[in-house]
Design a protein around this motif. Sequence first.
Motif, PDB file in Angstrom:
ATOM      1  N   VAL A  93      73.531 -12.168 -73.216  1.00 57.71           N
ATOM      2  CA  VAL A  93      72.387 -11.862 -74.080  1.00 57.71           C
ATOM      3  C   VAL A  93      71.924 -13.110 -74.825  1.00 57.71           C
ATOM      4  O   VAL A  93      70.714 -13.389 -74.889  1.00 57.71           O
ATOM      5  CB  VAL A  93      72.733 -10.724 -75.069  1.00 57.71           C
ATOM      6  CG1 VAL A  93      71.699 -10.610 -76.170  1.00 57.71           C
ATOM      7  CG2 VAL A  93      72.861  -9.400 -74.322  1.00 57.71           C
ATOM      8  N   ILE A  94      72.864 -13.864 -75.383  1.00 59.04           N
ATOM      9  CA  ILE A  94      72.490 -15.089 -76.105  1.00 59.04           C
ATOM     10  C   ILE A  94      71.823 -16.076 -75.152  1.00 59.04           C
ATOM     11  O   ILE A  94      70.794 -16.681 -75.474  1.00 59.04           O
ATOM     12  CB  ILE A  94      73.727 -15.708 -76.785  1.00 59.04           C
ATOM     13  CG1 ILE A  94      74.187 -14.805 -77.924  1.00 59.04           C
ATOM     14  CG2 ILE A  94      73.424 -17.116 -77.298  1.00 59.04           C
ATOM     15  CD1 ILE A  94      75.528 -15.184 -78.508  1.00 59.04           C
ATOM     16  N   TRP A  95      72.366 -16.231 -73.960  1.00 60.20           N
ATOM     17  CA  TRP A  95      71.770 -17.121 -72.970  1.00 60.20           C
ATOM     18  C   TRP A  95      70.365 -16.644 -72.603  1.00 60.20           C
ATOM     19  O   TRP A  95      69.427 -17.448 -72.538  1.00 60.20           O
ATOM     20  CB  TRP A  95      72.657 -17.168 -71.726  1.00 60.20           C
ATOM     21  CG  TRP A  95      72.075 -17.999 -70.634  1.00 60.20           C
ATOM     22  CD1 TRP A  95      72.154 -19.342 -70.484  1.00 60.20           C
ATOM     23  CD2 TRP A  95      71.296 -17.516 -69.534  1.00 60.20           C
ATOM     24  NE1 TRP A  95      71.469 -19.729 -69.362  1.00 60.20           N
ATOM     25  CE2 TRP A  95      70.938 -18.625 -68.759  1.00 60.20           C
ATOM     26  CE3 TRP A  95      70.871 -16.248 -69.144  1.00 60.20           C
ATOM     27  CZ2 TRP A  95      70.174 -18.505 -67.605  1.00 60.20           C
ATOM     28  CZ3 TRP A  95      70.106 -16.140 -67.995  1.00 60.20           C
ATOM     29  CH2 TRP A  95      69.762 -17.257 -67.239  1.00 60.20           C
ATOM     30  N   ALA A  96      70.200 -15.347 -72.386  1.00 59.25           N
ATOM     31  CA  ALA A  96      68.891 -14.809 -72.013  1.00 59.25           C
ATOM     32  C   ALA A  96      67.869 -14.992 -73.130  1.00 59.25           C
ATOM     33  O   ALA A  96      66.698 -15.289 -72.868  1.00 59.25           O
ATOM     34  CB  ALA A  96      69.014 -13.330 -71.645  1.00 59.25           C
ATOM     35  N   LEU A  97      68.297 -14.832 -74.377  1.00 59.96           N
ATOM     36  CA  LEU A  97      67.374 -15.042 -75.497  1.00 59.96           C
ATOM     37  C   LEU A  97      66.931 -16.495 -75.591  1.00 59.96           C
ATOM     38  O   LEU A  97      65.786 -16.773 -75.960  1.00 59.96           O
ATOM     39  CB  LEU A  97      68.018 -14.601 -76.811  1.00 59.96           C
ATOM     40  CG  LEU A  97      68.161 -13.106 -77.008  1.00 59.96           C
ATOM     41  CD1 LEU A  97      68.961 -12.813 -78.273  1.00 59.96           C
ATOM     42  CD2 LEU A  97      66.804 -12.429 -77.058  1.00 59.96           C
TER      43      LEU A  97
ATOM     44  N   TRP B 187      64.492 -17.011 -72.106  1.00 56.41           N
ATOM     45  CA  TRP B 187      63.576 -15.983 -71.615  1.00 56.41           C
ATOM     46  C   TRP B 187      62.224 -16.562 -71.225  1.00 56.41           C
ATOM     47  O   TRP B 187      61.571 -16.065 -70.306  1.00 56.41           O
ATOM     48  CB  TRP B 187      63.413 -14.859 -72.631  1.00 56.41           C
ATOM     49  CG  TRP B 187      62.641 -15.233 -73.865  1.00 56.41           C
ATOM     50  CD1 TRP B 187      63.132 -15.755 -75.014  1.00 56.41           C
ATOM     51  CD2 TRP B 187      61.228 -15.108 -74.057  1.00 56.41           C
ATOM     52  NE1 TRP B 187      62.130 -15.969 -75.910  1.00 56.41           N
ATOM     53  CE2 TRP B 187      60.942 -15.585 -75.357  1.00 56.41           C
ATOM     54  CE3 TRP B 187      60.173 -14.654 -73.268  1.00 56.41           C
ATOM     55  CZ2 TRP B 187      59.662 -15.620 -75.866  1.00 56.41           C
ATOM     56  CZ3 TRP B 187      58.901 -14.681 -73.792  1.00 56.41           C
ATOM     57  CH2 TRP B 187      58.648 -15.158 -75.067  1.00 56.41           C
ATOM     58  N   ARG B 188      61.795 -17.627 -71.874  1.00 57.57           N
ATOM     59  CA  ARG B 188      60.492 -18.217 -71.540  1.00 57.57           C
ATOM     60  C   ARG B 188      60.479 -18.786 -70.123  1.00 57.57           C
ATOM     61  O   ARG B 188      59.437 -18.782 -69.469  1.00 57.57           O
ATOM     62  CB  ARG B 188      60.139 -19.281 -72.560  1.00 57.57           C
ATOM     63  CG  ARG B 188      59.709 -18.700 -73.869  1.00 57.57           C
ATOM     64  CD  ARG B 188      59.164 -19.777 -74.806  1.00 57.57           C
ATOM     65  NE  ARG B 188      58.665 -19.181 -76.030  1.00 57.57           N
ATOM     66  CZ  ARG B 188      59.325 -19.158 -77.169  1.00 57.57           C
ATOM     67  NH1 ARG B 188      60.497 -19.724 -77.259  1.00 57.57           N
ATOM     68  NH2 ARG B 188      58.796 -18.587 -78.225  1.00 57.57           N
ATOM     69  N   GLU B 189      61.619 -19.276 -69.669  1.00 58.45           N
ATOM     70  CA  GLU B 189      61.698 -19.800 -68.317  1.00 58.45           C
ATOM     71  C   GLU B 189      61.402 -18.710 -67.288  1.00 58.45           C
ATOM     72  O   GLU B 189      60.767 -18.958 -66.273  1.00 58.45           O
ATOM     73  CB  GLU B 189      63.088 -20.375 -68.053  1.00 58.45           C
ATOM     74  CG  GLU B 189      63.421 -21.581 -68.894  1.00 58.45           C
ATOM     75  CD  GLU B 189      64.869 -22.003 -68.739  1.00 58.45           C
ATOM     76  OE1 GLU B 189      65.483 -21.700 -67.697  1.00 58.45           O
ATOM     77  OE2 GLU B 189      65.386 -22.639 -69.669  1.00 58.45           O
ATOM     78  N   PHE B 190      61.858 -17.507 -67.565  1.00 59.06           N
ATOM     79  CA  PHE B 190      61.645 -16.404 -66.628  1.00 59.06           C
ATOM     80  C   PHE B 190      60.262 -15.794 -66.789  1.00 59.06           C
ATOM     81  O   PHE B 190      59.655 -15.351 -65.812  1.00 59.06           O
ATOM     82  CB  PHE B 190      62.714 -15.337 -66.811  1.00 59.06           C
ATOM     83  CG  PHE B 190      64.085 -15.845 -66.503  1.00 59.06           C
ATOM     84  CD1 PHE B 190      64.482 -16.054 -65.207  1.00 59.06           C
ATOM     85  CD2 PHE B 190      64.968 -16.152 -67.538  1.00 59.06           C
ATOM     86  CE1 PHE B 190      65.745 -16.542 -64.917  1.00 59.06           C
ATOM     87  CE2 PHE B 190      66.225 -16.642 -67.256  1.00 59.06           C
ATOM     88  CZ  PHE B 190      66.615 -16.838 -65.949  1.00 59.06           C
ATOM     89  N   ALA B 191      59.766 -15.776 -68.023  1.00 57.52           N
ATOM     90  CA  ALA B 191      58.449 -15.197 -68.279  1.00 57.52           C
ATOM     91  C   ALA B 191      57.340 -16.054 -67.692  1.00 57.52           C
ATOM     92  O   ALA B 191      56.298 -15.551 -67.300  1.00 57.52           O
ATOM     93  CB  ALA B 191      58.240 -15.004 -69.779  1.00 57.52           C
ATOM     94  N   SER B 192      57.532 -17.370 -67.649  1.00 56.83           N
ATOM     95  CA  SER B 192      56.476 -18.254 -67.180  1.00 56.83           C
ATOM     96  C   SER B 192      56.621 -18.632 -65.723  1.00 56.83           C
ATOM     97  O   SER B 192      55.737 -19.265 -65.156  1.00 56.83           O
ATOM     98  CB  SER B 192      56.456 -19.534 -68.019  1.00 56.83           C
ATOM     99  OG  SER B 192      57.653 -20.251 -67.856  1.00 56.83           O
ATOM    100  N   SER B 193      57.702 -18.275 -65.071  1.00 62.82           N
ATOM    101  CA  SER B 193      57.922 -18.633 -63.678  1.00 62.82           C
ATOM    102  C   SER B 193      57.025 -17.823 -62.762  1.00 62.82           C
ATOM    103  O   SER B 193      56.836 -16.629 -62.940  1.00 62.82           O
ATOM    104  CB  SER B 193      59.373 -18.395 -63.271  1.00 62.82           C
ATOM    105  OG  SER B 193      60.226 -19.219 -64.016  1.00 62.82           O
ATOM    106  N   ALA B 194      56.485 -18.519 -61.764  1.00 63.10           N
ATOM    107  CA  ALA B 194      55.691 -17.837 -60.745  1.00 63.10           C
ATOM    108  C   ALA B 194      56.651 -17.197 -59.754  1.00 63.10           C
ATOM    109  O   ALA B 194      57.736 -17.728 -59.495  1.00 63.10           O
ATOM    110  CB  ALA B 194      54.782 -18.832 -60.033  1.00 63.10           C
ATOM    111  N   PRO B 195      56.286 -16.047 -59.193  1.00 62.43           N
ATOM    112  CA  PRO B 195      57.168 -15.401 -58.217  1.00 62.43           C
ATOM    113  C   PRO B 195      57.363 -16.283 -56.976  1.00 62.43           C
ATOM    114  O   PRO B 195      56.442 -16.968 -56.538  1.00 62.43           O
ATOM    115  CB  PRO B 195      56.469 -14.089 -57.873  1.00 62.43           C
ATOM    116  CG  PRO B 195      55.086 -14.212 -58.393  1.00 62.43           C
ATOM    117  CD  PRO B 195      55.071 -15.297 -59.410  1.00 62.43           C
ATOM    118  N   ALA B 196      58.564 -16.262 -56.443  1.00 60.89           N
ATOM    119  CA  ALA B 196      58.863 -17.056 -55.250  1.00 60.89           C
ATOM    120  C   ALA B 196      58.171 -16.447 -54.045  1.00 60.89           C
ATOM    121  O   ALA B 196      58.068 -15.247 -53.903  1.00 60.89           O
ATOM    122  CB  ALA B 196      60.385 -17.103 -55.036  1.00 60.89           C
ATOM    123  N   GLU B 197      57.692 -17.332 -53.185  1.00 64.52           N
ATOM    124  CA  GLU B 197      57.005 -16.856 -51.971  1.00 64.52           C
ATOM    125  C   GLU B 197      57.830 -17.075 -50.751  1.00 64.52           C
ATOM    126  O   GLU B 197      58.611 -17.905 -50.609  1.00 64.52           O
ATOM    127  CB  GLU B 197      55.668 -17.574 -51.822  1.00 64.52           C
ATOM    128  CG  GLU B 197      54.715 -17.204 -52.916  1.00 64.52           C
ATOM    129  CD  GLU B 197      53.372 -17.918 -52.745  1.00 64.52           C
ATOM    130  OE1 GLU B 197      53.074 -18.401 -51.651  1.00 64.52           O
ATOM    131  OE2 GLU B 197      52.638 -17.966 -53.713  1.00 64.52           O
TER     132      GLU B 197
END
Length: 149
Positions: free
Chosen positions: A132-136, A139-149
């Motif tokens: 949880v601490i790591w995810a907090l 989280w911006r890295e995952f929110a701003s990442s484009a989906p892999a193609e």
Amino acid sequence: MGVRARLVDGLRRTVATRMALGVIVLSVLLTASFVGLLGLISSAPLDVGSRLPAYVLVMGIVFVVGIVRLDTPERDGATVLVAVAGLSVLALVLTGLATEGAFYTALRPDQVITSQLILYFGAAGLVCTGVVIWALHHWREFASSAPAE
């Protein structure tokens, strides 16, 4: 030691104390939630229905506090609403499971404490706290990442 050094040292201690307290509280909450989940899947006589209104009340309080704290003119309203709704449901689940875990431990201490199961759940709570601490923090890295193609 100068004034600046004392100030920085005091600030570091305060932050470390707050972080340690947060880790302890979250770990205990998650451990109790794991025990509560065990109590629910076992045939323990937990009267969840009588406590459900209190859990829903906690969810409502978290929802209102979340809206008041997170909703600003700079933030998108839909994003805030989705985030607060998710936090509210998480509060409902964690509050319910942790409370039921406390009741299950009180009703069946032989199955929780003396069986050393609490040590495994405590370890799992600590691992989940770390995640949880790591995810907090990321989280911006995952929110701003484009989906892999």
